[in-house]
Motif scaffolding. Structure first.
Motif, short mmCIF file in Angstrom:
data_model
loop_
_atom_site.label_atom_id
_atom_site.label_comp_id
_atom_site.label_asym_id
_atom_site.label_seq_id
_atom_site.Cartn_x
_atom_site.Cartn_y
_atom_site.Cartn_z
N GLU A 15 0.83 -1.22 0.00
CA GLU A 15 0.00 0.00 0.00
C GLU A 15 0.87 1.27 0.00
N LEU A 16 1.98 1.22 0.73
CA LEU A 16 2.84 2.41 0.76
C LEU A 16 3.39 2.73 -0.63
N TRP A 17 3.66 1.68 -1.36
CA TRP A 17 4.15 1.87 -2.74
C TRP A 17 3.08 2.58 -3.56
N LEU A 18 1.81 2.18 -3.31
CA LEU A 18 0.71 2.81 -4.04
C LEU A 18 0.52 4.27 -3.58
N GLN B 100 3.77 12.73 11.38
CA GLN B 100 3.07 12.58 10.10
C GLN B 100 2.19 13.79 9.84
N ARG B 101 1.47 14.23 10.87
CA ARG B 101 0.60 15.39 10.69
C ARG B 101 1.42 16.63 10.33
N GLY B 135 1.36 8.93 6.66
CA GLY B 135 0.27 9.76 7.17
C GLY B 135 -0.95 9.70 6.28
N ARG B 136 -0.72 9.73 4.98
CA ARG B 136 -1.85 9.67 4.04
C ARG B 136 -2.57 8.33 4.16
N LEU B 137 -1.77 7.28 4.29
CA LEU B 137 -2.36 5.95 4.44
C LEU B 137 -3.18 5.87 5.72
N ALA B 138 -2.65 6.48 6.79
CA ALA B 138 -3.36 6.48 8.07
C ALA B 138 -4.65 7.28 7.96
N LEU B 139 -4.59 8.41 7.26
CA LEU B 139 -5.79 9.23 7.06
C LEU B 139 -6.86 8.43 6.30
#
Lengths: 271, 152
Positions: A15-18, B100-101, B135-139
């Motif tokens: 997912e991080l890669w995406l 991250q924020r 951070g984006r993934l967490a959001l």
């Protein structure tokens, strides 16, 4: 990255890669691979779409309300700008002139050290200040040269004065450099010797009187001449290279001046 | 970066006070980036303090602070969705990690680039990228159930 095969299940996809792909942070070869993955995996496509939506939303977030605007207006700037002599001094307080402090300290140290070495009498000053012995040596030599002719000149009048009798004329020139006292002392002892001859007493009387002024003049010139020579030497030094004590004083004053300028500028900048 | 507006104000005040005290340590260069670094550090300190002494901000004040710009849409439904989206996003931002924020706000809201953020926060470029990505993934994980707000 090996798990990012379209054939594998979405749980195996990175997912991080995406995220990096959605943010546009992937280099070209990887970007193309990610595009392929997004086309083949609906979950990945959804993830990328939602990441982009969230990104757009955060980017359009209203900037937090500032309770105060800290930016300077043109009026503020005009009011705060230093005027007159302060304008010249205040830049000195800046970090660009931080070097003035060690420089000033160095100047003051060198100034004090050289002043001490050159003004305190003793062998230290002569050995420490290289140009000083040279400057001192030249005048004394030339003074000695000058003294020798003077002694010759002295001797000549006394010989001239002592022409009638041989003995007194020989005596005074020999003791002339010692001073008038010596000349006067030798003259009376010489007097009994020519007492037998008639013209001698008058010549002997004349002889002690005549040479007397000459040695005294010679003695005066002996003491006066070296000091005059020193003055001449100093004048020559001043004309050529400035004397060390003067240079040291200048350094000292310059260092203290720098200190004061920097200190004053920093105080001004603080208000 | 500091979700609570009052604590944010405190952080700003702390930053200016710190800048005044440490003006002697300013070694030239950009005043802007020097001051920003101090402010970011003050913001991070405020976050740590918030964790030690949790406060309950007044919700109505919080809402006021996050009002979206009005006027572009007069449709009440659109306005309501925009308000709700902003609120949801703010809440999600408040729940992700401080680092991250900070990175996301500096990048998305304040408009700094990766290199500037790396300089301002004192970490490497790779760390900045990683913080923003994580951070984006967490959001997204936090907002997953509310994505309809973002699709309008």
């Amino acid at each position: 990255m090996a798990v990012n095969e379209p054939s594998a299940g979405h749980a195996d996809h990175d997912e991080l890669w995406l995220v990096a792909y959605a943010a546009g942070d992937l280099p070209d070869p990887e970007r193309i691979a990610a595009e392929e993955l997004v086309r083949s995996c609906p979950d990945c496509a959804r993830l990328v779409e939602e990441l982009r939506l969230i990104r757009a939303a955060t980017a359009s977030l209203p900037a937090p309300r500032r309770r105060r605007d800290f930016r300077l207006t043109a009026d503020d700037a005009a009011r705060l700008r230093p005027r007159g002599w302060r304008r010249l001094l205040v830049p000195l307080a800046g970090p660009r002139f931080a070097f003035t402090q060690p420089l000033a300290a160095g100047l003051v140290t060198i100034g004090i050290a050289v002043l001490l070495l050159t003004t305190v009498p003793g062998s230290l000053s002569e050995s420490a200040s290289a140009p000083a012995p040279m400057a001192g040596g030249a005048p004394t030599e030339s003074a000695a040269d000058k003294v020798a002719p003077l002694a010759g000149v002295e001797a000549a009048p006394s010989e001239g004065a002592g022409v009638p009798s041989e003995v007194p004329s020989e005596g005074p020139p020999a003791v002339a450099p010692l001073g008038p006292a010596g000349a006067l002392g030798t003259a009376p002892t010489a007097e009994p010797a020519p007492a037998g001859s008639e013209p001698a007493p008058s010549a002997a009387v004349a002889a002690p009187v005549a040479p007397a002024p000459a040695p005294s003049e010679g003695a005066r010139s002996l003491t006066a001449q070296p000091s005059a020579q020193e003055a001449a030497g100093r004048a020559a030094e001043a004309a050529g290279a400035p004397p060390l004590p003067l240079l040291a004083t200048l350094l000292l004053v310059a260092g203290i001046g720098l200190f004061v300028l920097r200190w004053g500028a920093r105080r001004l900048a603080r208000t | 970066m500091v979700p609570d507006p009052d604590q944010a104000s405190d952080a700003v005040q702390e930053a200016f006070f710190s800048a005044y005290r440490n003006f002697g340590s300013f070694r030239g260069g950009s005043v802007r980036s020097w001051l920003s670094r101090i402010a970011i550090n003050a913001a991070m300190d405020a976050q740590r303090a918030r964790k030690r002494r949790p406060v309950q901000p007044y919700p109505e004040l919080e809402d006021e602070a996050w009002q979206p710009p009005a006027g572009e849409e007069s449709d009440p439904e659109q306005v309501a969705v925009a308000v709700e989206r902003t609120r949801a996003l703010a809440q999600a931002l408040a729940r992700i990690g401080d680092d991250q924020r900070t990175a996301i706000v500096l990048f998305d809201v304040e408009g700094y680039d990766y290199a500037e953020i790396a300089d301002l926060t004192g970490v490497s470029l790779g760390t900045v990228k990683s913080r923003i990505h994580r951070g984006r993934l967490a959001l997204r994980a936090l907002l997953r159930d509310r994505m309809e707000l973002f699709r309008g």
